[in-house]
Motif scaffolding. Structure first.
Motif, mmCIF file in Angstrom:
data_model
loop_
_atom_site.group_PDB
_atom_site.id
_atom_site.type_symbol
_atom_site.label_atom_id
_atom_site.label_comp_id
_atom_site.label_asym_id
_atom_site.label_seq_id
_atom_site.Cartn_x
_atom_site.Cartn_y
_atom_site.Cartn_z
ATOM 1 N N GLN A 61 82.195 62.135 2.852
ATOM 2 C CA GLN A 61 81.022 62.260 1.981
ATOM 3 C C GLN A 61 81.116 61.320 0.780
ATOM 4 O OE1 GLN A 61 80.435 66.383 1.014
ATOM 5 N NE2 GLN A 61 80.058 66.951 3.130
ATOM 6 N N ALA A 62 81.599 60.117 1.043
ATOM 7 C CA ALA A 62 81.805 59.150 -0.031
ATOM 8 C C ALA A 62 80.500 58.650 -0.640
ATOM 9 C CB ALA A 62 82.607 57.961 0.499
ATOM 10 N N LEU A 63 79.426 58.677 0.112
ATOM 11 C CA LEU A 63 78.173 58.108 -0.379
ATOM 12 C C LEU A 63 77.115 59.167 -0.699
ATOM 13 C CD1 LEU A 63 78.008 55.185 2.213
ATOM 14 C CD2 LEU A 63 78.949 55.132 -0.086
ATOM 15 N N THR A 64 77.517 60.407 -0.839
ATOM 16 C CA THR A 64 76.535 61.477 -1.046
ATOM 17 C C THR A 64 75.900 61.457 -2.425
ATOM 18 O OG1 THR A 64 78.313 62.972 -1.682
ATOM 19 C CG2 THR A 64 77.601 63.032 0.628
ATOM 20 N N ASP A 65 76.530 60.839 -3.402
ATOM 21 C CA ASP A 65 75.971 60.830 -4.755
ATOM 22 C C ASP A 65 75.037 59.650 -4.998
ATOM 23 O OD1 ASP A 65 78.043 59.021 -4.583
ATOM 24 O OD2 ASP A 65 78.636 59.255 -6.679
ATOM 25 N N ILE A 66 74.724 58.896 -3.960
ATOM 26 C CA ILE A 66 73.834 57.737 -4.112
ATOM 27 C C ILE A 66 72.435 58.127 -3.660
ATOM 28 C CG2 ILE A 66 73.341 55.394 -3.296
ATOM 29 C CD1 ILE A 66 76.367 55.016 -2.988
ATOM 30 N N GLU A 67 71.474 57.901 -4.532
ATOM 31 C CA GLU A 67 70.068 58.151 -4.208
ATOM 32 C C GLU A 67 69.515 56.864 -3.599
ATOM 33 O OE1 GLU A 67 66.665 59.799 -3.446
ATOM 34 O OE2 GLU A 67 68.272 60.958 -4.374
#
Length: 84
Positions: A61-67
């Motif tokens: 989940q490395a990219l979950t904080d990118i909108e």
């Protein structure tokens, strides 16, 4: 201007690849540079390692904080279109 000719080195002989230089029986001083040649095994190992990393990416989940929409707006450098 220096001329460059491509060749294969087989033993102590050069085998020309593309254009063959016009040579007589003269001796011509040359410089030979050995380019690193990555083996097929290295490429296969690197490919397997890349596949392992890509398989682990969704779990991490490395990219979950990118909108995505905001990222695209920040990343793209579109020019204003003229009305004409």
């Amino acid at each position: 201007m220096l001329k460059t000719f491509r060749a294969w080195l087989k033993g102590s002989r050069l085998e020309w690849i593309d254009h063959v230089p016009t040579l007589e029986e003269e001796q011509i001083p040359v410089h030979v540079t050995f380019l690193e040649n990555e083996s097929v095994i290295d490429k296969q190992a690197r490919g397997r390692r890349m596949a392992e990393i890509l398989e682990k990416l969704p779990v991490s989940q490395a990219l979950t904080d990118i909108e995505p929409v905001i990222w695209q707006q920040e990343t793209r450098q579109d020019l204003q279109l003229s009305p004409y």
